[in-house]
Design a protein around this motif. Structure first.
Motif, PDB file in Angstrom:
ATOM      1  N   ILE A 263       5.114  -0.123  37.515  1.00 15.35           N
ATOM      2  CA  ILE A 263       5.397  -1.214  36.438  1.00 15.35           C
ATOM      3  C   ILE A 263       6.289  -0.474  34.925  1.00 15.35           C
ATOM      4  CG2 ILE A 263       4.250  -2.497  34.904  1.00 15.35           C
ATOM      5  CD1 ILE A 263       2.331  -3.056  37.004  1.00 15.35           C
ATOM      6  N   TYR A 264       7.192  -0.820  34.412  1.00 13.34           N
ATOM      7  CA  TYR A 264       7.949  -0.441  33.302  1.00 13.34           C
ATOM      8  C   TYR A 264       7.818  -1.503  32.537  1.00 13.34           C
ATOM      9  CZ  TYR A 264       8.872   3.672  35.798  1.00 13.34           C
ATOM     10  OH  TYR A 264       8.501   4.995  36.606  1.00 13.34           O
ATOM     11  N   CYS A 265       7.636  -1.398  31.078  1.00 16.12           N
ATOM     12  CA  CYS A 265       7.824  -2.739  30.034  1.00 16.12           C
ATOM     13  C   CYS A 265       8.542  -2.254  28.973  1.00 16.12           C
ATOM     14  CB  CYS A 265       6.158  -3.008  29.513  1.00 16.12           C
ATOM     15  SG  CYS A 265       5.282  -1.775  29.073  1.00 16.12           S
ATOM     16  N   PHE A 266       9.121  -3.034  28.441  1.00 19.71           N
ATOM     17  CA  PHE A 266      10.004  -2.818  27.190  1.00 19.71           C
ATOM     18  C   PHE A 266       9.774  -3.975  26.278  1.00 19.71           C
ATOM     19  CE2 PHE A 266      11.756  -1.292  31.465  1.00 19.71           C
ATOM     20  CZ  PHE A 266      11.823  -0.047  31.225  1.00 19.71           C
ATOM     21  N   SER A 267      10.020  -3.743  25.125  1.00 20.98           N
ATOM     22  CA  SER A 267       9.696  -4.591  23.840  1.00 20.98           C
ATOM     23  C   SER A 267      10.983  -4.673  23.054  1.00 20.98           C
ATOM     24  CB  SER A 267       8.768  -4.572  23.128  1.00 20.98           C
ATOM     25  OG  SER A 267       8.404  -5.441  21.963  1.00 20.98           O
ATOM     26  N   LYS A 268      11.737  -5.728  22.852  1.00 21.04           N
ATOM     27  CA  LYS A 268      12.862  -5.742  21.883  1.00 21.04           C
ATOM     28  C   LYS A 268      12.813  -7.051  20.729  1.00 21.04           C
ATOM     29  CE  LYS A 268      16.773  -7.573  23.352  1.00 21.04           C
ATOM     30  NZ  LYS A 268      18.130  -7.466  24.035  1.00 21.04           N
ATOM     31  N   VAL A 269      13.410  -6.787  19.895  1.00 24.22           N
ATOM     32  CA  VAL A 269      13.359  -7.839  19.041  1.00 24.22           C
ATOM     33  C   VAL A 269      14.572  -8.729  19.208  1.00 24.22           C
ATOM     34  CG1 VAL A 269      14.043  -8.224  16.447  1.00 24.22           C
ATOM     35  CG2 VAL A 269      12.686  -6.425  16.775  1.00 24.22           C
ATOM     36  N   VAL A 270      14.256 -10.165  19.181  1.00 27.27           N
ATOM     37  CA  VAL A 270      15.210 -11.193  19.200  1.00 27.27           C
ATOM     38  C   VAL A 270      16.387 -11.293  18.082  1.00 27.27           C
ATOM     39  CG1 VAL A 270      15.781 -13.645  19.753  1.00 27.27           C
ATOM     40  CG2 VAL A 270      13.708 -12.578  20.598  1.00 27.27           C
ATOM     41  N   LYS A 271      17.555 -10.843  18.350  1.00 25.44           N
ATOM     42  CA  LYS A 271      18.501 -10.952  17.276  1.00 25.44           C
ATOM     43  C   LYS A 271      18.686 -12.129  16.391  1.00 25.44           C
ATOM     44  CE  LYS A 271      21.401  -7.276  19.615  1.00 25.44           C
ATOM     45  NZ  LYS A 271      22.559  -7.038  19.819  1.00 25.44           N
ATOM     46  N   SER A 272      18.424 -13.228  17.019  1.00 23.80           N
ATOM     47  CA  SER A 272      18.793 -14.570  16.559  1.00 23.80           C
ATOM     48  C   SER A 272      17.197 -14.870  15.435  1.00 23.80           C
ATOM     49  CB  SER A 272      18.882 -15.846  17.587  1.00 23.80           C
ATOM     50  OG  SER A 272      17.713 -15.695  18.321  1.00 23.80           O
ATOM     51  N   ASN A 273      16.227 -14.188  15.771  1.00 19.40           N
ATOM     52  CA  ASN A 273      15.014 -14.399  15.146  1.00 19.40           C
ATOM     53  C   ASN A 273      14.271 -13.039  15.007  1.00 19.40           C
ATOM     54  OD1 ASN A 273      12.730 -15.084  13.896  1.00 19.40           O
ATOM     55  ND2 ASN A 273      12.427 -16.874  14.861  1.00 19.40           N
ATOM     56  N   LEU A 274      14.326 -12.143  13.784  1.00  9.19           N
ATOM     57  CA  LEU A 274      13.801 -11.029  13.769  1.00  9.19           C
ATOM     58  C   LEU A 274      12.246 -11.026  13.740  1.00  9.19           C
ATOM     59  CD1 LEU A 274      16.120  -9.240  11.031  1.00  9.19           C
ATOM     60  CD2 LEU A 274      16.292  -9.224  13.561  1.00  9.19           C
ATOM     61  N   ASN A 275      11.929 -12.265  13.668  1.00 11.55           N
ATOM     62  CA  ASN A 275      10.193 -12.140  13.860  1.00 11.55           C
ATOM     63  C   ASN A 275       9.813 -12.688  15.100  1.00 11.55           C
ATOM     64  OD1 ASN A 275       7.907 -11.975  12.264  1.00 11.55           O
ATOM     65  ND2 ASN A 275       7.518 -14.157  11.485  1.00 11.55           N
ATOM     66  N   THR A 276      10.628 -12.396  16.247  1.00 17.33           N
ATOM     67  CA  THR A 276      10.367 -12.944  17.403  1.00 17.33           C
ATOM     68  C   THR A 276      10.471 -11.698  18.416  1.00 17.33           C
ATOM     69  OG1 THR A 276      10.938 -15.275  17.334  1.00 17.33           O
ATOM     70  CG2 THR A 276      11.014 -14.400  19.303  1.00 17.33           C
ATOM     71  N   GLU A 277       9.769 -11.164  19.085  1.00 18.73           N
ATOM     72  CA  GLU A 277      10.177 -10.149  20.237  1.00 18.73           C
ATOM     73  C   GLU A 277      10.090 -10.761  21.729  1.00 18.73           C
ATOM     74  OE1 GLU A 277       7.201  -7.060  20.641  1.00 18.73           O
ATOM     75  OE2 GLU A 277       5.680  -8.250  20.000  1.00 18.73           O
ATOM     76  N   LYS A 278      10.864 -10.031  22.535  1.00 14.81           N
ATOM     77  CA  LYS A 278      10.899 -10.255  23.798  1.00 14.81           C
ATOM     78  C   LYS A 278      10.408  -9.213  24.663  1.00 14.81           C
ATOM     79  CE  LYS A 278      13.723 -12.158  27.683  1.00 14.81           C
ATOM     80  NZ  LYS A 278      15.000 -12.792  27.887  1.00 14.81           N
ATOM     81  N   ILE A 279       9.356  -9.500  25.670  1.00 15.89           N
ATOM     82  CA  ILE A 279       8.839  -8.274  26.448  1.00 15.89           C
ATOM     83  C   ILE A 279       9.427  -8.633  27.961  1.00 15.89           C
ATOM     84  CG2 ILE A 279       6.836  -7.337  27.527  1.00 15.89           C
ATOM     85  CD1 ILE A 279       5.269  -8.242  24.859  1.00 15.89           C
ATOM     86  N   TRP A 295       9.710  -9.819  34.997  1.00 19.20           N
ATOM     87  CA  TRP A 295       8.883 -10.909  34.304  1.00 19.20           C
ATOM     88  C   TRP A 295       9.329 -10.762  32.729  1.00 19.20           C
ATOM     89  CZ3 TRP A 295       5.348 -14.586  36.046  1.00 19.20           C
ATOM     90  CH2 TRP A 295       5.256 -14.758  37.575  1.00 19.20           C
ATOM     91  N   THR A 296       9.258 -11.946  32.072  1.00 21.24           N
ATOM     92  CA  THR A 296       9.542 -11.783  30.548  1.00 21.24           C
ATOM     93  C   THR A 296       8.549 -12.764  29.922  1.00 21.24           C
ATOM     94  OG1 THR A 296      11.193 -13.613  30.831  1.00 21.24           O
ATOM     95  CG2 THR A 296      12.042 -11.488  30.975  1.00 21.24           C
ATOM     96  N   LYS A 297       8.436 -12.279  28.657  1.00 21.82           N
ATOM     97  CA  LYS A 297       7.348 -13.222  27.929  1.00 21.82           C
ATOM     98  C   LYS A 297       8.035 -13.256  26.227  1.00 21.82           C
ATOM     99  CE  LYS A 297       2.892 -13.923  25.945  1.00 21.82           C
ATOM    100  NZ  LYS A 297       2.870 -15.283  26.063  1.00 21.82           N
ATOM    101  N   ILE A 298       8.041 -14.380  25.705  1.00 26.67           N
ATOM    102  CA  ILE A 298       8.751 -14.426  24.111  1.00 26.67           C
ATOM    103  C   ILE A 298       7.431 -14.713  23.492  1.00 26.67           C
ATOM    104  CG2 ILE A 298       9.849 -16.028  22.710  1.00 26.67           C
ATOM    105  CD1 ILE A 298      11.732 -14.594  24.326  1.00 26.67           C
TER     106      ILE A 298
END
Length: 411
Positions: A263-279, A295-298
């Protein structure tokens, strides 16, 4: 300032010239760039010339230090030996220049090509003839290709566990035996891992403390900026801000496809909304014998924001662009791409796990890579892509433009 004065009853005009002057604008026209390619049969190297429109490269004019330069360097192999430039001066001051070879001052003409392989000194003269202001002018050109991956052999680190995960933290490379420390991941600048049914925590990867005894979850799945996630034996996802108190999260169908290994996980900031992250989570699931699962989660961090469920990227047809399941699956996140190395090939996803393709143009194995290597572990840091061979050889890869951006404070 140019002043006009007159005497009553006199038709003559007296001109007063200003002593103030400065270069106010400097820009380039179109330049030549030498490019390399292969002949159509792929047997020989070939070259051709392309045009670079340089108007987008802005030049800084430092009046205090007397410097003119471009912060964003021109592409590698741009020819600056024959340059047409446009220069504007305050109060229409006369412009001259001198080369490093001698002190002769030449009149500047925008139609004359200049050799910028060495810095030139431009001088703008005051309209009243009292003096001039000099500017040392440099055209910066990258000396390396920005989109080429350069590898450095970092040496051999010794014995590598058959099953392991590599994580880069604070510039140091950590290699974990995942048979001992399962599902290792970073959360709030600490390592977390499952160890003999307990949840363990470490700041240095060496000394571990127990966060939770008799940890009731089968896998750690992900870590974001504010919470971590685990999977229970009945395929439910739970979340926690400290690893001690857990609440159930929402999963959108097909929970039998949740990952259980590699299992590998990554977190990134959503460019259209800097207060939202995508895992993004990539791993192996027993429910799919051929493909890895993604799998993804907002997560929205605004108060009273919507709670989004975990969802799996589902391939409705066999496109051939999924990530194959591998016993030694390893995934990294580098240059906004998901990357996995399998059978000596770089499988890259530029759309957060939907489509995976063998990118032979931008990603390739380094010279000296052992062709007998059975598995490769990959990891990433701000600038580098790391690759560890089963024989213990550690490689550090670099896209030059990422280093340039990092040094300029842009990333």
């Amino acid at each position: 300032m140019l002043l006009l004065t007159s005497c009553l009853g006199d038709d003559t005009m007296d001109f007063e010239y200003s002593s103030d002057t400065a270069i106010t604008d400097f820009s380039l026209g179109t330049l030549k760039r030498r490019m390399f390619t292969k002949t159509s049969n792929g047997l020989r190297d070939s070259t051709y010339i392309s045009n670079i429109v340089c108007t987008k490269y802005k030049f800084c004019i430092d009046h205090e230090r007397g410097l003119i330069y471009n912060e964003d360097s021109l592409p590698v192999r741009t020819d600056i030996s024959k340059v047409l430039c446009t220069i504007s001066a305050y109060n229409s001051g006369a412009i001259g220049y001198k080369t490093p070879e001698n002190d002769t001052i030449y009149n500047f003409n925008a139609t004359d090509s200049l050799d910028f392989t060495k810095s030139l000194e431009f001088r703008v003269y005051a309209a009243d003839g009292t003096g001039y202001r000099p500017y040392k002018t440099t055209i910066n050109v990258h000396q390396q290709y920005g989109d080429s991956l350069y590898w450095t052999n970092m040496g051999n680190i010794g014995s590598v566990p058959t099953k392991c995960k590599m994580i880069v933290k604070d510039g140091s490379v950590f290699v974990f035996d995942t048979d001992v420390d399962k599902d290792v991941m970073l959360f709030n600048d600490n390592f977390y891992a499952l160890h003999e049914g307990t949840l363990q925590k470490s700041s240095d990867g060496k000394s571990w403390t127990t966060v939770a005894e008799q940890f009731p979850f089968r896998n750690l799945i992900a870590a974001g900026t504010t919470m971590m996630f685990a999977i229970s034996a009945d395929n439910k996802i739970w979340q926690s801000v400290d690893g001690k108190q857990w609440t159930m999260d929402v999963v959108e169908g097909e929970d039998e496809f949740l990952p259980s290994e590699n299992i590998y996980c990554f977190s990134k900031v959503v460019k259209s909304n800097l207060n939202t992250e995508k895992i993004i989570v990539v791993g192996n699931s027993p429910a799919d014998a051929e493909k890895a699962v993604v799998w993804t989660k907002i997560i929205e961090k605004d108060p009273d924001s919507k709670v989004y469920p975990w969802s799996r990227i589902s391939y409705t047809r066999d496109t051939g662009y999924s990530l194959p399941k591998s016993q030694n699956l390893s995934v990294a996140y580098y240059d906004d791409n998901l990357i996995s190395v399998q059978n000596g090939k770089f499988l890259v996803s530029r759309d957060e796990g939907l489509l995976w393709q063998n990118d032979k143009e931008n990603y390739y194995l380094p010279d000296g890579f052992s062709q007998e290597t059975t598995s490769v572990v990959v990891a990433s840091s701000a600038e580098h892509l790391w690759m560890l061979e089963q024989n213990g050889t550690l490689w550090r890869g670099l896209f030059n433009r990422l280093a340039w951006a990092h040094q300029d404070g842009k990333k």
